[in-house]
Design an enzyme around this catalytic site. Structure first.
Site, PDB file in Angstrom:
ATOM      1  N   LEU A   1     -24.448  59.628  -7.957  1.00  0.00           N
ATOM      2  CA  LEU A   1     -23.515  60.437  -7.102  1.00  0.00           C
ATOM      3  C   LEU A   1     -24.101  59.980  -5.684  1.00  0.00           C
ATOM      4  O   LEU A   1     -25.033  59.888  -5.189  1.00  0.00           O
ATOM      5  CB  LEU A   1     -24.141  61.685  -7.221  1.00  0.00           C
ATOM      6  CG  LEU A   1     -23.758  63.024  -6.289  1.00  0.00           C
ATOM      7  CD1 LEU A   1     -23.439  64.380  -6.920  1.00  0.00           C
ATOM      8  CD2 LEU A   1     -24.827  62.969  -5.051  1.00  0.00           C
TER       9      LEU A   1
ATOM     10  N   ASP B   1     -21.626  60.401  -1.781  1.00  0.00           N
ATOM     11  CA  ASP B   1     -20.978  61.330  -0.821  1.00  0.00           C
ATOM     12  C   ASP B   1     -20.355  62.543  -1.254  1.00  0.00           C
ATOM     13  O   ASP B   1     -19.614  62.253  -2.338  1.00  0.00           O
ATOM     14  CB  ASP B   1     -20.086  60.746   0.128  1.00  0.00           C
ATOM     15  CG  ASP B   1     -20.659  59.009   0.677  1.00  0.00           C
ATOM     16  OD1 ASP B   1     -21.667  58.898   0.521  1.00  0.00           O
ATOM     17  OD2 ASP B   1     -19.571  58.455   1.268  1.00  0.00           O
TER      18      ASP B   1
ATOM     19  N   SER C   1     -14.741  57.636  -0.278  1.00  0.00           N
ATOM     20  CA  SER C   1     -14.622  58.663   0.098  1.00  0.00           C
ATOM     21  C   SER C   1     -13.440  59.356   0.972  1.00  0.00           C
ATOM     22  O   SER C   1     -12.830  58.389   1.312  1.00  0.00           O
ATOM     23  CB  SER C   1     -15.952  58.762   1.143  1.00  0.00           C
ATOM     24  OG  SER C   1     -16.955  58.853   0.338  1.00  0.00           O
TER      25      SER C   1
HETATM   26  C1  FRU Z   1     -21.099  56.310   2.611  1.00  0.00           C
HETATM   27  C2  FRU Z   1     -20.232  55.399   1.936  1.00  0.00           C
HETATM   28  C3  FRU Z   1     -18.732  55.706   2.260  1.00  0.00           C
HETATM   29  C4  FRU Z   1     -17.583  54.977   1.195  1.00  0.00           C
HETATM   30  C5  FRU Z   1     -18.483  55.333   0.144  1.00  0.00           C
HETATM   31  C6  FRU Z   1     -18.487  54.626  -1.114  1.00  0.00           C
HETATM   32  O1  FRU Z   1     -22.247  56.617   1.728  1.00  0.00           O
HETATM   33  O2  FRU Z   1     -20.495  54.149   2.157  1.00  0.00           O
HETATM   34  O3  FRU Z   1     -18.351  55.125   3.915  1.00  0.00           O
HETATM   35  O4  FRU Z   1     -16.499  55.603   1.140  1.00  0.00           O
HETATM   36  O5  FRU Z   1     -20.054  55.536   0.578  1.00  0.00           O
HETATM   37  O6  FRU Z   1     -19.499  55.163  -2.099  1.00  0.00           O
END
Ligand code: FRU
Length: 468
Positions: free
Chosen positions: A41, A43, A103
């Site tokens: 897991l 964000d 995300s």
């Molecule tokens: C932050 C990130 C975001 C990206 C996601 C990919 O932790 O790098 O910028 O969308 O994780 O899992």
């Protein structure tokens, strides 16, 4: 439904079923924090209130506890304590998101859930994947029941973003304001500067870039996971900047904004870190309208950190979220974070400890609350220590046992005001420390194992609660 989606829809529940017993047997499994059923897991995504419940989506790699192609996992709760696992909402199953449904955020309108996210695509070839070879596509998925997906589409490709940007443009946060839709997107320029793009739309589908928010001097090379919101009449920009000087690999905090963020007149105030612990990144907030409050959740993890706990990976899972925290604004504009009051319902047996009195808790699930008025030291399980020294208002979280801490040493914060309150929440493998009503917070994973946990507060009396 395409063939990949059909197969993934079968394979993810199968992986969850196959891993369930090993995961459940792990003593580090959390009891009241959001965690993946199996796998990895990161964000929090798409936080919202929908159909009478809180919905949290999260970056989820069900097939690899060390990270892998990202899906959107999904949980739902009515009390912010018990989280019901729901089927994966987004699979990386389209040409525009085939290397990860990255995300994003949720917009609730007329009973439907609009999920904006980044479709990550890596083209094969000798690319650096920063200036070439990567697609970061703005995607929209719609669900009409909050559990199953109706449609997915790509709204913008990299070529549709303003010029001067690298391929890294991601993590849309969408909200409405004065009858319009707005979006903030994190970006890395071709000259390696972090910034946030502001886009506007009248129909949720067609988006125009109207402004860019950044600092006058470069501040990191990439700003991930932006969030823009108004709290009691004041606007804040939350970002997770990569490449700034900070205690962890990456930083994460907020700027108070001056001026209208839709125009060039907008300026960013001082940057304040949100958390001083080892594990806190990519937080997002949402408006809990029924309760007129704003809630923040972060990933209790840190990308690219040199430490970790192989034990949970060996048991088939890794990482969790922070507690849901209510955000409030101090008179001087600083943000305060406090555990959602719903969590108080977890408190069971209470013991009042006099200063220096040792206490043995049946497990690492506890809450400790103490008004304080001078220096103190909190000892937990003989391996974690929190030292506060009054003269310099310095608070240090220190691990003396590398087994307990997964290889970490210490983190610290300087308080604005003398410390008046200490509020600690422990779960099977995490600690969250709130000082001065959330003026400063330490979030960290640690691994005390099963069985009783020794605790002692030198310098102040405390109430300690065993938790459900
Ligand atoms: C932050 C990130 C975001 C990206 C996601 C990919 O932790 O790098 O910028 O969308 O994780 O899992």
């Amino acid at each position: 439904m395409n063939a990949l989606q059909r197969d993934l829809k079968r394979l993810v529940p199968l992986a969850e079923k196959l891993g369930a017993d090993t995961v459940a047997a792990d003593c580090h499994r959390q009891h009241y924090h959001i965690q993946p059923p199996v796998g990895w897991l990161n964000d929090p995504n798409g936080l919202c209130c929908y159909d009478g419940a809180y919905h949290v989506f999260y970056q989820y790699s069900p097939f690899d506890a060390s990270g892998g192609v990202k899906h959107w996992g999904h949980v739902r709760s009515t009390d912010l304590i018990h989280w019901e696992p729901l089927p994966v909402m987004l699979y990386p199953d389209q040409p525009f998101d085939c290397h990860g449904a990255y995300s994003g955020s949720a917009l609730v309108e007329n009973g439907a859930l609009y999920l904006y996210y980044t479709g990550n695509v890596k083209h094969p070839g000798p690319y650096d994947y920063i200036t070439a070879g990567r697609g970061h596509n703005l995607c929209l998925a719609v669900s009409r029941d909050g559990v199953t997906l109706d449609s997915k589409q790509c709204l913008m490709y990299n070529r549709d973003y303003p010029s001067g940007l690298s391929c890294h443009v991601r993590d849309p946060k969408v909200f409405t304001w004065q009858g319009q839709y707005y979006m903030v997107l994190g970006a890395r320029t071709l000259t390696d500067r972090g910034e946030v793009l502001v886009l506007q739309s009248a129909d949720k589908l067609h988006w125009n870039h109207i402004n860019t928010l950044t600092t006058p001097e470069p501040f990191g090379y990439m700003w991930e996971c932006p969030d823009l919101f108004c709290l009691n009449g004041r606007w804040y920009l939350l970002v997770s900047p990569q490449g700034i000087p900070c205690q962890n690999v990456y930083g994460c905090g907020y700027f108070a904004l001056e001026g209208d963020w839709r125009t060039k007149d907008c300026t960013l105030g001082q940057f304040y870190p949100l958390d001083s612990g080892f594990d806190f990144y990519a937080p997002q907030t949402f408006a809990d309208e029924p309760h007129s409050r704003r809630i923040l959740l972060g990933w209790m993890g840190m990308p690219d950190a040199p430490y970790g706990n192989q034990a949970t990976v060996d048991c088939g899972w890794q990482h969790c979220m922070t507690l849901p925290r209510v955000l409030t604004r101090r008179a001087d504009g600083r943000l305060l974070q406090q555990p959602a009051p719903e969590l108080l319902a977890l408190r069971q047996k209470n013991t009042v400890l006099s200063p220096g009195q040792a206490h043995l808790l049946p497990s690492a699930r506890f809450a400790l609350q103490a008004p304080v008025s001078g220096s103190f030291v909190l000892h937990i399980a003989q391996g974690a220590e929190l030292h506060y020294t009054q003269p310099d208002r310095r608070c240090v979280l220190r691990f003396t046992d590398p087994v307990l801490s997964g290889g970490r040493t210490q983190r610290e914060v300087l308080l604005d005001d003398a410390c008046r309150s200490l509020d600690v929440w422990g779960d099977a493998s995490s600690l969250e420390v709130f000082l001065n009503q959330g003026e400063a917070v330490f979030s960290t994973r640690y691994y005390p194992g099963a069985g009783p946990l020794a605790i002692r507060l030198d310098g102040a009396a405390a109430s300690v609660y065993e938790l459900e």
